[in-house]
Scaffold this active site. Structure first.
Site, short mmCIF file in Angstrom:
data_model
loop_
_atom_site.label_atom_id
_atom_site.label_comp_id
_atom_site.label_asym_id
_atom_site.label_seq_id
_atom_site.Cartn_x
_atom_site.Cartn_y
_atom_site.Cartn_z
N ARG A 341 -4.46 2.22 -12.87
CA ARG A 341 -3.78 0.82 -13.08
C ARG A 341 -4.85 -0.18 -12.83
O ARG A 341 -4.96 -1.07 -13.50
CB ARG A 341 -2.74 0.67 -12.57
CG ARG A 341 -1.69 -0.73 -13.09
CD ARG A 341 -0.24 -0.61 -12.31
NE ARG A 341 0.41 0.30 -13.07
CZ ARG A 341 1.11 0.01 -14.22
NH1 ARG A 341 0.75 -1.06 -15.13
NH2 ARG A 341 1.90 0.92 -14.90
N GLU A 743 7.05 -6.13 -11.48
CA GLU A 743 5.55 -6.42 -11.19
C GLU A 743 4.88 -7.50 -11.77
O GLU A 743 3.91 -8.07 -11.09
CB GLU A 743 4.92 -5.12 -11.22
CG GLU A 743 5.48 -4.06 -10.43
CD GLU A 743 4.59 -2.70 -10.67
OE1 GLU A 743 5.01 -2.10 -11.73
OE2 GLU A 743 4.02 -2.06 -9.48
N1 LUZ Z 1 3.79 4.56 -9.86
C1 LUZ Z 1 3.24 5.50 -10.71
C2 LUZ Z 1 3.62 3.42 -10.38
O1 LUZ Z 1 3.23 6.68 -10.17
N2 LUZ Z 1 2.39 5.24 -11.58
C3 LUZ Z 1 2.27 3.88 -12.03
O2 LUZ Z 1 1.63 3.68 -13.39
C4 LUZ Z 1 2.63 2.88 -11.36
N3 LUZ Z 1 2.70 1.70 -11.93
C5 LUZ Z 1 3.23 0.78 -11.12
C6 LUZ Z 1 3.97 0.88 -9.93
N4 LUZ Z 1 4.13 2.30 -9.64
MO1 MOS Z 2 6.12 0.90 -7.48
S1 MOS Z 2 4.48 0.01 -6.73
O1 MOS Z 2 6.83 1.74 -6.33
O2 MOS Z 2 6.53 0.39 -8.70
#
Ligand code: LUZ
Ligand code: MOS
Length: 797
Positions: A341, A743
């Site tokens: 990410r 987010e």
């Molecule tokens: N969790 C995950 C996440 O496993 N993959 C992601 O791309 C993600 N992005 C944001 C928050 N949690």
């Molecule tokens: Mo998440 S950082 O558990 O979307």
């Protein structure tokens, strides 16, 4: 229809009227758009203290309490763990070590590098090395303290650059590249390079980690876990017990917050409770106290980054390069997905033709850093915003102008090969700048600074484009189970975990809208691995998107059957039938058939009133080798402007106001979305300016209490927070054109850093570049030491 039938019907529907009266929703009112001031019925039990978190659930008879013994150095070889003193404390005390784990001592899912309990070495300060069970929690904690641990210290690395120099990576480095960076830099009129550091962040969920485990019928395991991902917990528990997954049921009710901290890392505590329960043959509750939680669990990854950025003479960006050193901590956990990410948000909301970004997952002797709202993206946004800031300093140009000139435009192809559609970067930015009257505002700040010696003001501005979808393609799927009961009430279960973000409210609204009933008819049930299987964690802001779509698909199926039935009963064509707000309409007019009669007729005819829905996000593809594709269903856009004041004598900062323009899509519940934006903003501002996660040079946690780790509160937050939504836009991959909200708005907080930096520059009168977050008073003080003159010295006129 006979008169008598109608009477019975009215009476039995009374509970629905009562429910409406309680929730303040009238039967025939439009369901989808409560105004910001309306009460959200799903939150009432919270406010009344009626919701049951792990520690509120009545314990099963004979339930034992578990505690953990944490390591007290960053890296050591275990020589012996002596249990005699602990065991002699009370006959109920049991000690569980790695050797007592009945199945495989491994819960690492993305890489098998995470034993539930260490066998030979511990790898960070605060790592659980033993589970201690007793009849009360205080006895268990006391006994854990009485374990005598013999160990031999090993060298510890806590600095990611040191780990990188040694080549100690969790996985090999990963690079995304596009164009020719070297050639492009050679053509640039301006090139700036620098270093950016960002600190970690503790989740401080109100409810600490915990679980209750219970053996059923002597052979099956039932776990109630405070987790974002029941399936992950189910898999871990099955593995450590050596059971197939069908012998393990995991249930998640309502969580007292999670923010990513319980995406993967709830599995550790649930697995420990399960092992303890299995070994002792009794129910076991494990519920961490705050200090153990703050020591033992992962937090947001600290990053340290080297960047280079270049533009032509007009300020058009030509090239960007970055090496991100992610402090991954002791195990892999979610670090690889988080790095993905980061790499996929490297250019923020800007279009840059030549890009090369590389991420290093640095293995260190610190807790395993993990998911935290934003998941690697905030770290990337801070770097690109710092680079833009440094470039503007070098060019001597207005940073807002520079950013505005380089925003993503419709049809742009990103450096990872995704063609952007429905781009709203400029729309957000222009609306924001117009609404705050930016030229007048910046003039007002200049005037203030010219007339004040002991206080200086500054502005920070950030445009945001945040990609929605799990970066791991296979995770973009969800299931839902919907039942309509014979009294007309509806229950829906999905993989979405309610953790305070009101995803249950959104699912209820989507369910009600799709079936055509008032939302008060709908109850959203807790998530268990029995009702919906193979779920992905509620994460990546996708909870309402994925699970809402799955619920919608299930409801559409039931609705199709109901419409057919109504057409049969009313001797009409299905196309003439509509169901809205619990009223059956035929040819647009209310029919002589009630919702409940229709449901009962279905049941009498032995037709199914339940459906399972399954959704997989369409249009996604990514080639990991080429690092090209479409990893995201869509982007959420927005922009924020923060105004801050620095107190020159105290070296403190205050936030004056925040203005936000945000792309919310067609909001399912504007009150909920507004709350999410405010909460995310607080966390982003806290990360940028306040929350100082520290470890000693020996890896000792130094901010493991709420007295040594400061979190945002009402006095920290600005009084004026103005949030405006962009008008609705089409979005086919979320229910009813809504957009994910969890987010993206966290990034707005980063503008707080630049507002304070801007104020510091006004004080110093020099274009300093300093990118080391959080910008706490100690650092402000160091920067102000650069001031050429003593602010208290009388001024010459
Ligand atoms: N969790 C995950 C996440 O496993 N993959 C992601 O791309 C993600 N992005 C944001 C928050 N949690
Ligand atoms: Mo998440 S950082 O558990 O979307």
């Amino acid at each position: 229809m006979k008169e008598a039938d109608m009477k019975v019907d009215k009476k039995s529907m009374a509970f629905l009227d009562e429910a409406d009266a309680r929730s303040g929703t009238a039967h025939h009112e439009a369901i989808s758009m409560p105004d910001a001031a309306s009460v959200i019925p799903e939150s009432l039990p919270n406010v009344l203290g009626q919701t049951q978190y792990i520690d509120d659930i009545p314990r099963p008879a004979g339930c034992l309490q578990a505690a953990v013994r944490l390591s007290d150095s960053a890296h050591a070889r275990i020589l012996a763990i002596h249990t005699e003193e602990a065991l002699s404390l009370d006959p109920s005390v049991r000690v569980i070590l790695a050797k007592d784990i009945p199945g495989t001592n491994q819960i690492g899912f993305n890489k098998p590098d995470e034993p539930l309990l260490p066998e030979e070495e511990w790898e960070y300060w605060g790592q659980p090395i033993a589970i201690v069970v007793a009849k009360t929690r205080s006895l268990a904690r006391k006994a854990a303290g009485l374990l005598r641990v013999e160990s031999e210290e090993l060298p510890a690395v806590i600095d990611p650059r040191e780990a990188a120099a040694k080549g100690d990576f969790i996985f090999p480095p990963r690079t995304i590249a596009c164009g020719n960076v070297e050639e492009a830099f050679a053509k640039c009129a301006y090139v700036v390079e620098g270093r950016v550091d960002s600190g970690g962040q503790e989740h401080v969920y109100l409810e600490t980690q915990g679980a209750i485990a219970q053996v059923i019928d002597g052979r099956r395991m039932h776990v109630i876990s405070s987790t974002q991902g029941p399936t992950g917990v189910q898999r871990a528990v099955a593995q450590v017990l050596g059971l197939p997954m069908n012998m393990v049921e995991v249930e998640a009710r309502r969580l007292g917050g999670a923010f990513g901290g319980k995406e993967d890392q709830a599995a550790n505590w649930a697995s420990m409770a399960a092992v303890a329960s299995w070994v002792c043959g009794k129910p076991v509750e494990l519920y961490l106290n705050r200090k153990d939680d703050m020591r033992a669990t992962g937090k947001r990854h600290p990053y340290t980054t080297d960047f280079r950025i270049g533009a032509d003479a007009d300020g058009k960006l030509l090239a960007f390069e970055a090496d991100y050193y992610q402090n991954s901590g002791s195990t892999c956990d979610l670090s690889a997905a988080i790095l993905a990410r980061t790499l996929l948000h490297a250019t923020g909301a800007y279009q840059i033709p030549n890009v090369r970004v590389t991420g290093y997952m640095c293995h260190t002797n610190l807790p395993s850093f993990t998911a935290f709202r934003g998941f690697g993206a905030p770290q990337a946004f801070f770097v690109i915003e710092a680079a833009m800031d440094a470039l503007a300093q070098k060019m001597g140009t207005e940073v807002v102008e520079l950013k505005r000139r380089n925003l993503f435009r419709e049809g742009d192809r990103t450096y990872y090969g995704m063609t952007l559609e429905r781009v709203r970067a400029s729309e957000s930015v222009e609306r924001l700048l117009a609404k705050v009257d930016y030229p007048a505002l910046s003039q007002r700040i200049k005037t203030f600074n010219a007339t004040h010696r002991l206080q200086k003001k500054g502005l920070g501005f950030i445009p945001v484009a945040f990609g929605i979808s799990f970066t791991k393609l296979q995770m973009n799927q969800a299931g839902a189970l919907v039942h309509v009961y014979t009294d007309g009430s509806v229950v829906v279960s999905t993989g979405a975990i309610e953790m305070g973000q009101q995803v249950a409210r959104k699912i209820a609204l989507v369910t009600a809208r799709t079936l055509g009933v008032p939302v008060s008819y709908v109850t959203v049930q807790r998530t268990t691995t029995l009702t919906v299987a193979n779920t992905v964690p509620t994460a990546a802001s996708t909870g309402a998107d994925l699970n809402g779509m799955a619920a919608k698909i299930a409801c559409q199926e039931i609705r199709g059957r109901l419409v057919q039935k109504a057409a049969d009963l009313l001797k009409a064509a299905p196309e003439e039938i509509d169901i809205r707000e619990g009223i059956i309409l035929c040819d647009g007019k209310p029919a002589s058939l009630t919702w409940k009669q229709l449901v009962e007729a279905m049941h009498a005819a032995r037709q199914d009133l339940s459906a399972h829905g399954f959704y997989a996000t369409p249009f996604l593809e990514y080639d990991m080798k080429a690092e090209r594709g479409r990893p995201f269903a869509y982007h959420v856009y927005g922009a924020a402007l923060v105004e801050a004041t620095v107190d020159i004598l105290r070296s403190t900062s205050t936030l004056d106001s925040v203005s936000i323009v945000h792309d919310i899509g067609d909001s399912i519940d504007p009150a909920v979305d507004r709350g999410q934006i405010e909460g995310a903003l607080a966390q982003g501002l806290g990360w940028s300016l306040l929350e100082d996660l520290r470890f000693g040079p020996d890896g000792k946690p130094l901010s493991d209490t709420l007295s040594t780790y400061k979190v945002p509160d009402v006095t920290f937050m600005p009084e004026n927070i103005d949030i405006e939504f962009l008008p609705p836009i089409e979005n086919p991959t979320a229910p009813y054109n809504s957009k994910a909200v969890g987010e993206p708005p966290l990034q707005y907080g980063i503008a707080g850093y630049f507002a304070v930096l801007d104020a510091i520059r006004a004080a110093i009168g020099k274009p300093i570049v300093y990118y080391n977050l959080p910008l706490i008073p100690e650092k402000i003080s160091d920067l102000l030491a650069e001031m050429g003159s003593d602010p208290l010295e009388p001024q010459a006129h």
